[in-house]
Write a protein that holds these residues in place. Structure first.
Motif, short mmCIF file in Angstrom:
data_model
loop_
_atom_site.label_atom_id
_atom_site.label_comp_id
_atom_site.label_asym_id
_atom_site.label_seq_id
_atom_site.Cartn_x
_atom_site.Cartn_y
_atom_site.Cartn_z
N ILE A 1 0.85 -1.19 0.00
CA ILE A 1 0.00 0.00 0.00
C ILE A 1 0.89 1.24 0.00
N VAL B 1 1.66 7.15 -8.60
CA VAL B 1 0.74 6.53 -7.64
C VAL B 1 0.33 7.57 -6.60
N HIS B 2 -0.68 7.21 -5.80
CA HIS B 2 -1.17 8.13 -4.77
C HIS B 2 -1.32 7.35 -3.46
N ASP C 1 2.51 -2.89 -11.59
CA ASP C 1 2.23 -1.45 -11.60
C ASP C 1 3.51 -0.64 -11.83
N VAL D 1 -0.49 -1.49 -4.75
CA VAL D 1 0.34 -1.72 -5.93
C VAL D 1 0.90 -3.14 -5.94
N GLN E 1 -3.22 3.74 -2.44
CA GLN E 1 -3.32 2.84 -3.60
C GLN E 1 -2.58 1.53 -3.31
N SER F 1 3.49 9.67 -1.60
CA SER F 1 3.92 9.90 -2.97
C SER F 1 3.93 11.41 -3.19
#
Length: 184
Positions: free
Chosen positions: A75, A110-111, A120, A116, A114, A79
């Protein structure tokens, strides 16, 4: 009230244990294991402007703009632009409650919040922060909030690190050990 607290405790304990049991399955964020110096972790002195501290990770070099993938699934906690040392940075919380830092990114894709996976693209290889005058790379670090006391006096690399940083060895893990065994 006691019942609610007990239920909350059980949920938190379950989440904590699940995090410890998840497999890590490491992969290179970009490039190959030949894309970085295997002795660069904890090398001292590293560069000017880092307060004389050892190098807490490995710098994986490549062409600017190369895709960077997460070394483990997890997670995204952060970012953005962090500071003049790290530049654009991404922090991913992965299995075993380890934090994976990716610094000097040209672009973050990414934020926070999110999830991943290996497929990704978290960002692009860059030269931000104190990497402006170096070839494009991603500085990759692994941290644990649970100390590994057996690492306190571990000799790393050429062993010329000041003892005042030994306590930090318990929290910064050598990415080289994990990346060379990727997939295990």
């Amino acid at each position: 009230m006691k019942k609610i607290l007990k239920r909350l405790f059980v949920i938190l304990l379950t989440v904590f244990i699940a995090g410890l049991l998840l497999p890590e399955n490491y992969q290179m964020p970009c490039g190959t294991t030949n894309s970085y110096n295997h002795e660069s972790f904890w090398y001292h002195p590293w560069t000017r402007g880092v307060d004389g501290a050892p190098h807490y990770g490995v710098d994986i070099f490549g062409k600017e703009g190369t895709e960077v993938h997460p070394s483990v699934a997890g997670i995204v906690l952060y970012s953005g632009y962090f500071n003049d040392t790290a530049g654009n940075m991404i922090v991913v919380l992965g299995p075993k409650w380890k934090f994976h830092e990716y610094m000097h990114m040209k672009q973050n894709n990414v934020h926070p919040g999110q999830f991943v996976t290996h497929s990704d693209v978290v960002g692009l290889l860059g030269k931000t922060g104190n990497a402006k005058t170096t070839p494009a790379h991603v500085h990759y670090s692994i941290l644990t909030k649970v100390p590994y006391p057996w690492l306190y006096n571990e000799k790393i690399g050429k062993g010329n690190q000041p003892a005042k940083f030994n306590w930090m060895k318990m929290f910064y893990l050598n990415p080289d050990k994990y990346l060379r065994d990727e997939g295990k």
